[in-house]
Design a protein around this motif. Structure first.
Motif, PDB file in Angstrom:
ATOM      1  N   VAL A 125       0.859  -1.192   0.000  1.00 24.03           N
ATOM      2  CA  VAL A 125       0.000   0.000   0.000  1.00 24.03           C
ATOM      3  C   VAL A 125       0.894   1.241   0.000  1.00 24.03           C
ATOM      4  O   VAL A 125       2.066   1.171   0.371  1.00 24.03           O
ATOM      5  N   PRO A 126       0.360   2.394  -0.431  1.00 28.52           N
ATOM      6  CA  PRO A 126       1.172   3.615  -0.467  1.00 28.52           C
ATOM      7  C   PRO A 126       1.686   4.012   0.917  1.00 28.52           C
ATOM      8  O   PRO A 126       0.987   3.874   1.924  1.00 28.52           O
ATOM      9  N   LEU A 127       2.912   4.491   0.942  1.00 31.67           N
ATOM     10  CA  LEU A 127       3.544   4.957   2.177  1.00 31.67           C
ATOM     11  C   LEU A 127       4.135   6.341   1.925  1.00 31.67           C
ATOM     12  O   LEU A 127       4.972   6.512   1.033  1.00 31.67           O
ATOM     13  N   VAL A 128       3.678   7.323   2.692  1.00 31.25           N
ATOM     14  CA  VAL A 128       4.178   8.699   2.583  1.00 31.25           C
ATOM     15  C   VAL A 128       4.804   9.076   3.917  1.00 31.25           C
ATOM     16  O   VAL A 128       4.146   9.021   4.957  1.00 31.25           O
ATOM     17  N   ALA A 129       6.086   9.435   3.892  1.00 32.15           N
ATOM     18  CA  ALA A 129       6.819   9.774   5.118  1.00 32.15           C
ATOM     19  C   ALA A 129       7.155  11.260   5.130  1.00 32.15           C
ATOM     20  O   ALA A 129       7.504  11.835   4.097  1.00 32.15           O
ATOM     21  N   THR A 130       7.060  11.877   6.309  1.00 33.10           N
ATOM     22  CA  THR A 130       7.378  13.298   6.452  1.00 33.10           C
ATOM     23  C   THR A 130       8.326  13.506   7.622  1.00 33.10           C
ATOM     24  O   THR A 130       8.081  13.002   8.717  1.00 33.10           O
ATOM     25  N   ILE A 131       9.384  14.268   7.386  1.00 29.80           N
ATOM     26  CA  ILE A 131      10.268  14.700   8.469  1.00 29.80           C
ATOM     27  C   ILE A 131       9.713  16.030   8.963  1.00 29.80           C
ATOM     28  O   ILE A 131       9.731  17.023   8.233  1.00 29.80           O
ATOM     29  N   ILE A 132       9.201  16.051  10.194  1.00 28.92           N
ATOM     30  CA  ILE A 132       8.581  17.269  10.723  1.00 28.92           C
ATOM     31  C   ILE A 132       9.510  18.038  11.662  1.00 28.92           C
ATOM     32  O   ILE A 132       9.195  19.166  12.054  1.00 28.92           O
ATOM     33  N   GLY A 133      10.641  17.437  12.026  1.00 29.91           N
ATOM     34  CA  GLY A 133      11.595  18.090  12.912  1.00 29.91           C
ATOM     35  C   GLY A 133      12.967  17.507  12.681  1.00 29.91           C
ATOM     36  O   GLY A 133      13.634  17.805  11.696  1.00 29.91           O
ATOM     37  N   GLU A 134      13.385  16.638  13.585  1.00 30.68           N
ATOM     38  CA  GLU A 134      14.646  15.921  13.427  1.00 30.68           C
ATOM     39  C   GLU A 134      14.403  14.560  12.790  1.00 30.68           C
ATOM     40  O   GLU A 134      13.515  13.826  13.206  1.00 30.68           O
ATOM     41  N   GLY A 135      15.230  14.232  11.821  1.00 30.42           N
ATOM     42  CA  GLY A 135      15.242  12.879  11.276  1.00 30.42           C
ATOM     43  C   GLY A 135      16.600  12.294  11.567  1.00 30.42           C
ATOM     44  O   GLY A 135      17.541  12.495  10.798  1.00 30.42           O
ATOM     45  N   GLY A 136      16.728  11.608  12.676  1.00 32.45           N
ATOM     46  CA  GLY A 136      18.025  11.181  13.149  1.00 32.45           C
ATOM     47  C   GLY A 136      18.314   9.709  12.932  1.00 32.45           C
ATOM     48  O   GLY A 136      17.621   8.852  13.472  1.00 32.45           O
ATOM     49  N   SER A 137      19.312   9.397  12.116  1.00 31.22           N
ATOM     50  CA  SER A 137      19.906   8.076  12.006  1.00 31.22           C
ATOM     51  C   SER A 137      18.879   6.993  11.636  1.00 31.22           C
ATOM     52  O   SER A 137      17.859   7.259  11.029  1.00 31.22           O
ATOM     53  N   GLY A 138      19.185   5.739  12.026  1.00 30.57           N
ATOM     54  CA  GLY A 138      18.290   4.628  11.713  1.00 30.57           C
ATOM     55  C   GLY A 138      16.940   4.756  12.376  1.00 30.57           C
ATOM     56  O   GLY A 138      15.944   4.207  11.897  1.00 30.57           O
ATOM     57  N   GLY A 139      16.895   5.493  13.490  1.00 30.12           N
ATOM     58  CA  GLY A 139      15.619   5.712  14.163  1.00 30.12           C
ATOM     59  C   GLY A 139      14.618   6.437  13.301  1.00 30.12           C
ATOM     60  O   GLY A 139      13.401   6.282  13.475  1.00 30.12           O
ATOM     61  N   ALA A 140      15.109   7.231  12.341  1.00 32.29           N
ATOM     62  CA  ALA A 140      14.226   7.941  11.416  1.00 32.29           C
ATOM     63  C   ALA A 140      13.935   7.109  10.169  1.00 32.29           C
ATOM     64  O   ALA A 140      12.784   6.982   9.747  1.00 32.29           O
ATOM     65  N   ILE A 141      14.983   6.526   9.578  1.00 30.32           N
ATOM     66  CA  ILE A 141      14.774   5.789   8.328  1.00 30.32           C
ATOM     67  C   ILE A 141      13.935   4.536   8.547  1.00 30.32           C
ATOM     68  O   ILE A 141      13.327   4.016   7.619  1.00 30.32           O
ATOM     69  N   ALA A 142      13.862   4.060   9.801  1.00 22.72           N
ATOM     70  CA  ALA A 142      13.005   2.910  10.106  1.00 22.72           C
ATOM     71  C   ALA A 142      11.548   3.179   9.745  1.00 22.72           C
ATOM     72  O   ALA A 142      10.784   2.251   9.488  1.00 22.72           O
TER      73      ALA A 142
END
Length: 318
Positions: free
Chosen positions: A189-206
């Motif tokens: 299914v479609p997945l839309v990701a938004t960085i709203i502040g900090e996108g830090g390391s693997g914790g964000a790309i997960a």
């Protein structure tokens, strides 16, 4: 109460003068209304000139601003009938990752994001937005559910990174992050990701391996924090300004590198000054991105998503 950053001192002084004048009655030779208008014009000019030329290090400060809208603010404004779902069905509930079902502009969706908290109590409750393995396993569970019921997934990312505690490592932090990335790349299914502040390391790309990746103008996205990078390269966190520039972590940098799809301009002065406008602009962009991937599902969607990430970094290679 508005919190001012170090580089905003001239702005703080002007806003203070304007506030003082508004509490003074007209009298004598001074026309209060005219003076307020003059100062407000000057303030708008300084705000614009300051925020149009922010350095990467200053962007880091804005992305971390305590008054910046958090996951809960976006959900409250953009998602109707939000029903949070808890637990990873294996170990525990992790409040750093919040997710559930809701309606985005009349469309049923699954929403997942990291919540930092807005005061001391909520920051402790949400562990400052730093998830443990159970947080990522909860995200996997919710993405599985979205896949089963053919619901688009929206992720809102604001984290300094995954929680680095010993207990997290013992419970398989790296494995949980890797499986969350794998799940992002394999849902139908479609997945839309938004960085709203900090996108830090693997914790964000997960939560960020998506069909469409959006960044707000003053958000950041990086493999490591500037302080962490400086400590490794220069043996001193005091070099974080240099690290911020070297990491290419701003939305403009990442768009030029082809690592994100959309940059959402923030109101002059940042999302922390005008949260309602910032949230509305982001909602419009998310809606546009969902429309772009409408009608795509199954293997074709998975292939396009994986091809997107495999192509990253290929520019300029022989």
């Amino acid at each position: 109460m508005q919190t001012f950053l170090e580089f905003e001192k001239p702005i703080a002084e002007l806003e203070g003068k304007i506030e003082e004048l508004r509490h003074i009655s007209d009298g004598g030779d001074l026309n209060i209304a005219e003076e307020v208008t003059r100062l407000q014009t000057k303030l708008d000019r300084i705000l614009r000139s300051t925020y149009e030329k922010l350095t990467p290090a200053q962007k880091v400060q804005v992305a971390r601003h305590p008054n910046r809208p958090h996951f809960g603010d976006y959900v409250d404004a953009l998602i109707d009938d939000f029903t949070p779902l808890a637990g990873d069905r294996s170990f525990a509930e992790d409040r750093a990752v919040v997710g559930g079902l809701g309606r985005f502009r009349g469309r049923s969706v699954v929403v997942i994001g990291t919540e930092k908290g807005s005061d001391t109590d909520t920051r402790l409750k949400h562990n400052f937005g730093m998830a443990k393995p159970e947080g990522y396993r909860k995200a996997i569970r919710l993405m599985d559910m979205a896949d089963r019921f053919k619901l688009p997934v929206l992720t809102l990312i604001d984290t300094a990174g995954a929680y680095p505690g010993v207990a997290s490592e013992e419970r398989g932090q790296a494995e949980a992050i890797a499986r969350s990335i794998e799940k992002c790349l394999s849902i139908r299914v479609p997945l839309v990701a938004t960085i709203i502040g900090e996108g830090g390391s693997g914790g964000a790309i997960a939560l960020g391996a998506a069909d469409r990746i959006i960044m707000q103008e003053h958000s950041i996205y990086s493999v490591i924090s500037p302080e962490g990078c400086a400590s490794i390269l220069w043996r001193s966190s005091a070099m974080s300004h240099e690290a911020s520039a070297a990491l290419k972590l701003t939305a403009n940098d990442l768009r030029q590198l082809g690592l994100i799809d959309r940059l959402v301009p923030e109101p002059i002065g940042g999302a922390h000054r005008f949260p309602d406008e910032a949230i509305s602009r982001l909602g419009d962009t998310i809606s546009e991105c969902l429309t772009e991937v409408d009608g795509l599902e199954g293997e074709s969607l998975i292939e396009r998503r994986r091809a997107k990430f495999l192509a990253m970094g290929q520019k300029g290679l022989p």
